[in-house]
Design an enzyme around this catalytic site. Structure first.
Site, PDB file in Angstrom:
ATOM      1  N   HIS A  68      51.684 -28.429  30.175  1.00  0.00           N
ATOM      2  CA  HIS A  68      52.895 -28.012  29.481  1.00  0.00           C
ATOM      3  C   HIS A  68      52.655 -26.681  28.800  1.00  0.00           C
ATOM      4  O   HIS A  68      51.663 -26.503  28.107  1.00  0.00           O
ATOM      5  CB  HIS A  68      53.293 -29.055  28.432  1.00  0.00           C
ATOM      6  CG  HIS A  68      54.635 -28.775  27.857  1.00  0.00           C
ATOM      7  ND1 HIS A  68      54.827 -27.803  26.916  1.00  0.00           N
ATOM      8  CD2 HIS A  68      55.853 -29.285  28.136  1.00  0.00           C
ATOM      9  CE1 HIS A  68      56.121 -27.736  26.631  1.00  0.00           C
ATOM     10  NE2 HIS A  68      56.762 -28.637  27.357  1.00  0.00           N
ATOM     11  N   TYR A 198      62.786 -26.951  19.880  1.00  0.00           N
ATOM     12  CA  TYR A 198      62.852 -26.906  18.415  1.00  0.00           C
ATOM     13  C   TYR A 198      64.201 -26.333  18.031  1.00  0.00           C
ATOM     14  O   TYR A 198      64.517 -25.197  18.420  1.00  0.00           O
ATOM     15  CB  TYR A 198      61.774 -25.985  17.839  1.00  0.00           C
ATOM     16  CG  TYR A 198      60.353 -26.440  18.091  1.00  0.00           C
ATOM     17  CD1 TYR A 198      59.848 -27.578  17.470  1.00  0.00           C
ATOM     18  CD2 TYR A 198      59.504 -25.707  18.914  1.00  0.00           C
ATOM     19  CE1 TYR A 198      58.538 -27.982  17.673  1.00  0.00           C
ATOM     20  CE2 TYR A 198      58.190 -26.101  19.122  1.00  0.00           C
ATOM     21  CZ  TYR A 198      57.711 -27.243  18.501  1.00  0.00           C
ATOM     22  OH  TYR A 198      56.418 -27.639  18.704  1.00  0.00           O
ATOM     23  N   PRO A 290      52.738 -33.582  11.259  1.00  0.00           N
ATOM     24  CA  PRO A 290      52.824 -33.599  12.729  1.00  0.00           C
ATOM     25  C   PRO A 290      53.589 -32.428  13.334  1.00  0.00           C
ATOM     26  O   PRO A 290      53.757 -32.371  14.544  1.00  0.00           O
ATOM     27  CB  PRO A 290      53.552 -34.921  13.013  1.00  0.00           C
ATOM     28  CG  PRO A 290      54.297 -35.235  11.770  1.00  0.00           C
ATOM     29  CD  PRO A 290      53.533 -34.640  10.639  1.00  0.00           C
ATOM     30  N   LYS A 294      48.637 -31.312  15.705  1.00  0.00           N
ATOM     31  CA  LYS A 294      47.208 -30.973  15.595  1.00  0.00           C
ATOM     32  C   LYS A 294      46.316 -32.188  15.361  1.00  0.00           C
ATOM     33  O   LYS A 294      45.106 -32.105  15.573  1.00  0.00           O
ATOM     34  CB  LYS A 294      46.979 -30.000  14.429  1.00  0.00           C
ATOM     35  CG  LYS A 294      47.673 -28.660  14.562  1.00  0.00           C
ATOM     36  CD  LYS A 294      47.057 -27.829  15.636  1.00  0.00           C
ATOM     37  CE  LYS A 294      47.678 -26.452  15.729  1.00  0.00           C
ATOM     38  NZ  LYS A 294      47.557 -25.872  17.060  1.00  0.00           N
ATOM     39  N   TYR A 387      49.258 -22.184  18.364  1.00  0.00           N
ATOM     40  CA  TYR A 387      49.987 -23.377  18.787  1.00  0.00           C
ATOM     41  C   TYR A 387      49.121 -24.266  19.683  1.00  0.00           C
ATOM     42  O   TYR A 387      49.120 -25.487  19.545  1.00  0.00           O
ATOM     43  CB  TYR A 387      51.240 -22.917  19.526  1.00  0.00           C
ATOM     44  CG  TYR A 387      52.256 -23.987  19.843  1.00  0.00           C
ATOM     45  CD1 TYR A 387      52.821 -24.760  18.832  1.00  0.00           C
ATOM     46  CD2 TYR A 387      52.689 -24.207  21.146  1.00  0.00           C
ATOM     47  CE1 TYR A 387      53.766 -25.724  19.124  1.00  0.00           C
ATOM     48  CE2 TYR A 387      53.632 -25.153  21.454  1.00  0.00           C
ATOM     49  CZ  TYR A 387      54.169 -25.910  20.448  1.00  0.00           C
ATOM     50  OH  TYR A 387      55.114 -26.858  20.738  1.00  0.00           O
TER      51      TYR A 387
END
Ligand code: APR
Length: 390
Positions: A68, A198, A290, A294, A387
């Site tokens: 991904h 998002y 969350p 991570k 990220y």
């Protein structure tokens, strides 16, 4: 060697030690079926995959994990995509549900001759008088037992016995409540986007994360204190579609909600991560909110650092790695905290308000940050590195 907890952290520590001939027992409060069914994280960083590969723990994720590398941001200013796999260090995530990873790690550990005692809760980890590791457990029948070990790996999460056993004043806890809550949902529905989504909306954040071709995770920001069952399924989908601008960008694939839970976004870090013979790993060491996925990645990284250091000490008599464990892990933890904090501030308006300035000022800052991310290549490279990295 005693390992507390059979989550990702405990099972990686267990596997790495067992494979190098160090006998260890994993004590786990829950039953085996429960451990293997817990759907939590699913986004593995490139470094996590490298660690698992290095130790031959990657067979399942190689077969069933999916790469991904794209995320899509939506806001009142429109939408844009970041193909982060082609930015920064060019790394991507592997989507592999945590319950599958945990099942793989468990099967491998048992295959190596490792021992896991399920249904056994650690209640104390250190001998109150000597400070030496002495793990008192209560089994399923409530019978107490004691385990003595040279070292204990506290991988039993944020509410575990390792944290509770630390003598007052021996370890500092740094804590931050982000003032933001999510209703986390697992829907029996195929993903609606071929990317992590998002959405920054005046009604609050909404997020979309693919898990498998049949199951998708969604997050909707909610007011602090909202009960998990407060919204009907209909209301959940309406709210998600509204915040994700489904009228502009297409409807979501709806489905039955398999799980729902409210999470208050909080972070904490314990310092140092060692107390004598007890080492804290994973959620027991630090809780990373969350928002940037991570937690499991840090847990695997810390588990490898600890296992290598334990092997150096127990096999080669070299304790330098153990001495450096806390400092090394804290450097990684604080970088993850910083990025998660940045993500939270990018995506949410905290329900408890923001320190200083009007809400409109902070909203405009958020829009400006999104605009930088949309237009600045160097900002995108930075984002991609943070990220996917740990
Ligand atoms: N005694 C024995 N086992 C315990 C005790 C106890 N007193 N308390 C908790 N446990 C067990 C839990 O049942 C659980 O299986 O410890 C395990 C801790 O596992 P996780 O909560 O998954 O913690 P960790 O392995 O550190 O996971 C790190 O992975 O789960 C994801 O994103 C999540 O951030 C988390 C990350």
């Amino acid at each position: 060697m005693v390992v507390l907890g059979a989550g990702p952290a405990g099972l990686v520590v267990g596997n790495l030690l067992q494979a190098r001939g160090i006998d260890c027992v994993v004590l786990e409060r829950a039953g085996r079926a429960q451990v293997q069914a817990r759907a939590r994280a699913g986004f593995l960083a490139a470094n996590t995959v490298r660690i698992l590969e290095r130790h031959g723990l990657d067979e399942g994720l190689r077969l069933r994990g999916r790469g991904h590398s794209t995320c899509e941001f939506r806001s009142a200013d429109g939408r844009f995509r970041l193909d982060y796999g082609g930015l920064g260090r060019g790394e991507r995530h592997t989507v592999y549900p945590q319950q599958e990873l945990v099942s793989d790690l468990l099967a491998r550990f048992l295959g190596l001759g490792g021992r896991v005692d399920f249904g056994v809760e650690a209640v104390a980890v250190l001998d109150a008088d000597t400070g030496q590791p002495s793990v008192t457990v209560r089994d399923a029948d409530g019978r107490p037992r004691r385990w003595h070990a040279r070292y204990v790996a506290g991988c039993d999460g944020r509410h575990g016995a390792a944290r509770r056993s630390l003598p007052v004043g021996s370890v500092r806890r740094h804590h931050l409540d982000h003032g933001v809550s999510w209703l986390g949902l697992l829907a029996e529905a195929p993903p609606s986007l071929d990317a992590v989504g998002y959405a920054v909306h005046e009604r609050g954040f909404a997020g979309h994360m693919a898990r498998t071709s049949e199951v998708t995770r969604y997050y909707v920001q909610c007011e602090r204190g909202t009960p998990a069952g407060a919204w009907s399924e209909e209301r959940v989908w309406e709210e998600l579609e509204l915040r994700m601008w489904a009228d502009k960008y297409g409807p979501l694939h709806r489905g039955r909600l398999l799980q729902r839970a409210v999470v208050d976004l909080e972070s904490d870090v314990l310092e140092p991560l060692r107390h004598g013979s007890l080492f804290l790993v994973g959620d027991a060491a630090a809780l990373v909110s969350p928002s940037a996925a991570k937690g499991a990645n840090l847990a695997v990284l810390e588990a490898e650092i600890l296992a290598d250091a334990l092997v150096d000490d127990l096999v080669h008599g070299d304790s330098k790695g153990l001495d450096a464990y806390s400092t090394r892990c804290l450097a990684h933890i604080w970088r993850a905290q910083e990025f998660s904090h940045w993500m939270i501030r990018l995506l949410h308006r905290p329900s408890s308000g923001e320190a200083g300035g009007s809400a409109a000022f902070h909203d405009s800052l958020r829009r400006a940050r999104l605009s930088s991310l949309r237009t600045s290549r160097s900002q995108q490279d930075w984002f991609a590195e943070q990220y996917v990295g740990v």
